[in-house]
Design an enzyme around this catalytic site. Structure first.
Site, PDB file in Angstrom:
ATOM      1  N   THR A 408      11.486   2.703   5.604  1.00  0.00           N
ATOM      2  CA  THR A 408      10.852   4.020   5.578  1.00  0.00           C
ATOM      3  C   THR A 408      11.759   5.061   6.214  1.00  0.00           C
ATOM      4  O   THR A 408      12.693   4.729   6.933  1.00  0.00           O
ATOM      5  CB  THR A 408       9.475   3.965   6.293  1.00  0.00           C
ATOM      6  OG1 THR A 408       8.734   2.900   5.753  1.00  0.00           O
ATOM      7  CG2 THR A 408       8.693   5.237   6.164  1.00  0.00           C
ATOM      8  N   GLU A 428       8.193   0.727   1.651  1.00  0.00           N
ATOM      9  CA  GLU A 428       7.667  -0.349   2.503  1.00  0.00           C
ATOM     10  C   GLU A 428       8.819  -1.116   3.156  1.00  0.00           C
ATOM     11  O   GLU A 428       9.442  -0.576   4.025  1.00  0.00           O
ATOM     12  CB  GLU A 428       6.708  -1.272   1.747  1.00  0.00           C
ATOM     13  CG  GLU A 428       5.563  -1.817   2.597  1.00  0.00           C
ATOM     14  CD  GLU A 428       5.926  -2.592   3.852  1.00  0.00           C
ATOM     15  OE1 GLU A 428       5.745  -2.050   4.951  1.00  0.00           O
ATOM     16  OE2 GLU A 428       6.363  -3.751   3.742  1.00  0.00           O
TER      17      GLU A 428
HETATM   18  N1  GLU Z   1       4.558   0.517   4.740  1.00  0.00           N
HETATM   19  C1  GLU Z   1       4.468   1.026   6.078  1.00  0.00           C
HETATM   20  C2  GLU Z   1       3.280   1.940   6.240  1.00  0.00           C
HETATM   21  O1  GLU Z   1       2.912   2.607   5.329  1.00  0.00           O
HETATM   22  C3  GLU Z   1       5.698   1.742   6.468  1.00  0.00           C
HETATM   23  C4  GLU Z   1       6.831   0.803   6.568  1.00  0.00           C
HETATM   24  C5  GLU Z   1       7.795   1.138   7.636  1.00  0.00           C
HETATM   25  O2  GLU Z   1       7.750   2.181   8.248  1.00  0.00           O
HETATM   26  O3  GLU Z   1       8.620   0.307   7.886  1.00  0.00           O
HETATM   27  O4  GLU Z   1       2.724   1.998   7.301  1.00  0.00           O
END
Ligand code: GLU
Length: 598
Positions: A408, A428
């Site tokens: 992210t 993700e």
């Molecule tokens: N998929 C995560 C979320 O939406 C974010 C992933 C990340 O920051 O590593 O909370």
């Protein structure tokens, strides 16, 4: 940090706009760094090229929304394992004219075919291993990023989306220098990337991760951006790109001669053309909580970020942390997040009713939860979630799962008209689901693994089980803070999976309560307590504060090298801005202002 290849041509102009210094200034100021002070607009991202592109848009008269979109599109090229048009995100906007904070929920959504059992192996009835679910078609949600850009550009922008994609397309064509972080991200993913022809062609040139200092070009992505620029977002959601996404999900482009060992079958997913054609961003009201006279706006469901940060702030507000010894202040910080994570895990998902969200972020609820904190003794973790129907310190049932990602990316932009964008975007995991859409140059997300694969709340309902067209719970917490006059004070956000919530909170506490400047608050060592037995901490935090916290009964999980990769802007009045990125984490970020003040 990465720089575009063509340093001698356009990129020099762009970069020099970041680094333009008065005659006689020292060489130090020529390096785009993690902190920039000045006025006229500011950009902070994890990447020098993206910051330069955003700054260039501001300098040419674009507003914060224009610059944020152009910078985000560039991150899709230079930070392709963290963000891109194969993923989604949350966009928070402050309107300098009206003072209104609005949001765009561009979260990926589950396909219509998704069920509660999507991540349960039909053969043995058990949830898939995370890696098996991740590197599959099952994990791919309908991407929301292109729709987010379109909605933001239409509602608040002053430039066409097409024109904002052009600088990123140029970076993709020219190429950029591979740095150590980029190479390491490929190396960490080598086995997964090696399963797919399209991914290894792009990111494993000659069968190995690209070497540091080499140039990586992505002409397919340049063409994809240009196609969207020319034909509009319909090309992505209803046209040839949609067809290629669906084909990739339903028939993963597995290589005949995969490289690297992969222990799992690669399963297809159920995403269909109708899922893409039907995708729409949402515009939820931001969460809102008061903290020591400030107003903190955050992201509502399907993100748990706004309520979890808000609940912890409400709990912390009951003590004047600035008057507490540092160990006591940090004790309260980790206890507040254990409590708010217990409640988040139990109650918050895409469909949590508004009255429940309102209650979780109320002062009344905070008093019911804060009374569990003992200044002399750490609570036994996991702590139970609170009982929404009870008054007083009545506990309920069980704790929840631990999630931590390092993927992210986040960016913060402000302009001279007082508009602000705080934007967290993701695919993700670092590397998403590991499948580059053949011929299109971007990775697909694995966002649907943010659902709980199986119920986690004992006999109580789990708010984050998969379902048709449902958006998985997120932790992303793009946050905008206004001062007691209603004027912008701070905007910030970070990646880091569930640690996003604790990192945003910790930076706020560092800045507001613990007497740090913004750059100090960003650089300070971090810790994350998400209602698990041990606190997860960076080594410097553990070393410095571990003994004091352990004396209160806290325990530590094994250290993690780093938590988060934040960006922020502080507003110092009369148009002044301090833009701040990470000095070191994830290779260091880059902040810039339109008119620097040294
Ligand atoms: N998929 C995560 C979320 O939406 C974010 C992933 C990340 O920051 O590593 O909370």
């Amino acid at each position: 940090m990465r720089f575009t290849l063509a340093l001698a041509t356009t990129a020099t102009l762009v970069l020099s706009s970041v680094t333009l210094v008065p005659t006689g200034a020292t060489a130090r100021t020529r390096d785009p760094g993690p902190t920039a002070t000045g006025f006229g607009g500011a950009v902070a991202t994890v990447d020098a090229t993206a910051t330069a592109v955003g700054l260039d848009v501001l300098r040419r008269g674009g507003n914060a929304v224009d610059a944020a979109i152009a910078a985000a599109a560039t991150l899709g090229v230079t930070e392709p394992f963290s963000a891109g048009i194969g993923g989604g995100g949350f966009f928070v906007h402050y309107d300098g004219r009206t003072g209104k904070v609005s949001t765009i929920d561009g979260r990926e959504s589950g396909p219509a075919t998704m069920t509660e059992n999507t991540f349960i192996d039909p053969v043995d009835g058990r949830p898939y291993d995370f890696a098996e679910a991740r590197v599959s078609g099952l994990s791919v949600g309908t991407p929301g990023t292109v729709a987010t850009w379109e909605a933001a550009a239409r509602q608040w922008g002053t430039r066409s989306l097409g024109s904002l994609l052009r600088p990123a397309a140029d970076v993709a064509d020219r190429g950029f220098l591979v740095d150590a972080t980029f190479r390491q991200q490929v190396a960490d993913n080598a086995a997964a990337f090696g399963q797919f022809d399209s991914t290894r062609e792009l990111y494993l040139p000659g069968g190995a991760p690209p070497t540091v200092g080499s140039i990586l070009r992505n002409p397919d992505l340049a063409d994809t951006y240009r196609l969207i620029a020319k034909r509009g977002t319909g090309a992505f959601y209803r046209g040839p790109i949609a067809a290629d996404i669906v084909e990739t999900v339903q028939h993963p482009p597995v290589a005949d001669d995969p490289t690297g060992t992969w222990a799992y079958p690669i399963r297809p997913g159920g995403l269909q053309l109708s899922d893409l054609a039907g995708y729409q961003v949402r515009h939820p009201e931001p969460t809102r909580s008061a903290y020591r006279g400030l107003t903190v706006y955050g992201m509502s469901t399907p993100s748990s970020g706004g309520t979890a940060v808000g609940e912890a702030l409400n709990i912390l507000e009951r003590t004047d942390l600035s008057k507490e010894p540092i160990t006591q202040a940090l004790h309260r910080y980790v206890e507040s997040t254990a409590l708010s994570f217990a409640d988040r895990n139990r109650y918050v998902g895409a469909y949590t009713p508004q009255p429940v969200l309102d209650r979780l972020i109320s002062d009344d609820w905070a008093s019911q939860r804060a009374c569990r904190i003992d200044p002399a003794r750490a609570m036994t973790k996991p702590v139970p979630p609170g009982d929404l129907t009870a008054t007083g310190c009545t506990p309920a049932t069980v704790g929840g799962p631990v999630e931590q990602g390092q993927s992210t990316t986040n960016l913060t932009v402000a302009d001279r008209w007082g508009n602000i964008v705080e934007y967290t975007l993701t695919i993700e995991q670092t590397g998403g689901n590991a499948m580059v859409v053949p011929g299109r140059g971007f990775l697909l997300n694995n966002e649907l693994t943010d659902f709980n694969f199986a119920p986690t709340q004992g006999t109580a309902p789990d708010p984050n089980l998969p379902g048709p067209n449902k958006r998985p719970r997120s932790s992303m917490s793009p946050t905008i803070v206004l001062d007691d006059d209603g004027k912008p004070f701070l905007a910030l956000g970070t990646p880091g999976g569930a640690t996003i919530i604790t990192t945003v909170l910790q930076i706020l506490v560092n800045r507001i309560d613990l007497g740090m400047t913004l750059p100090e608050a960003m650089a300070a060592p971090r810790a994350s307590q998400r209602n698990t037995a041990g606190i997860q901490a960076e080594p410097a935090f553990h070393e410095r504060y571990g003994p004091g916290l352990e004396a209160l009964g806290h325990t530590f999980a094994p250290d993690v090298a780093e938590l988060g990769a934040a960006t922020a802007i502080e507003f110092t009045g009369h148009g002044g801005m301090i833009a701040s990125a990470e000095p070191a984490r994830r290779g260091g970020g880059t902040a810039a202002v339109v008119h620097p003040r040294y």
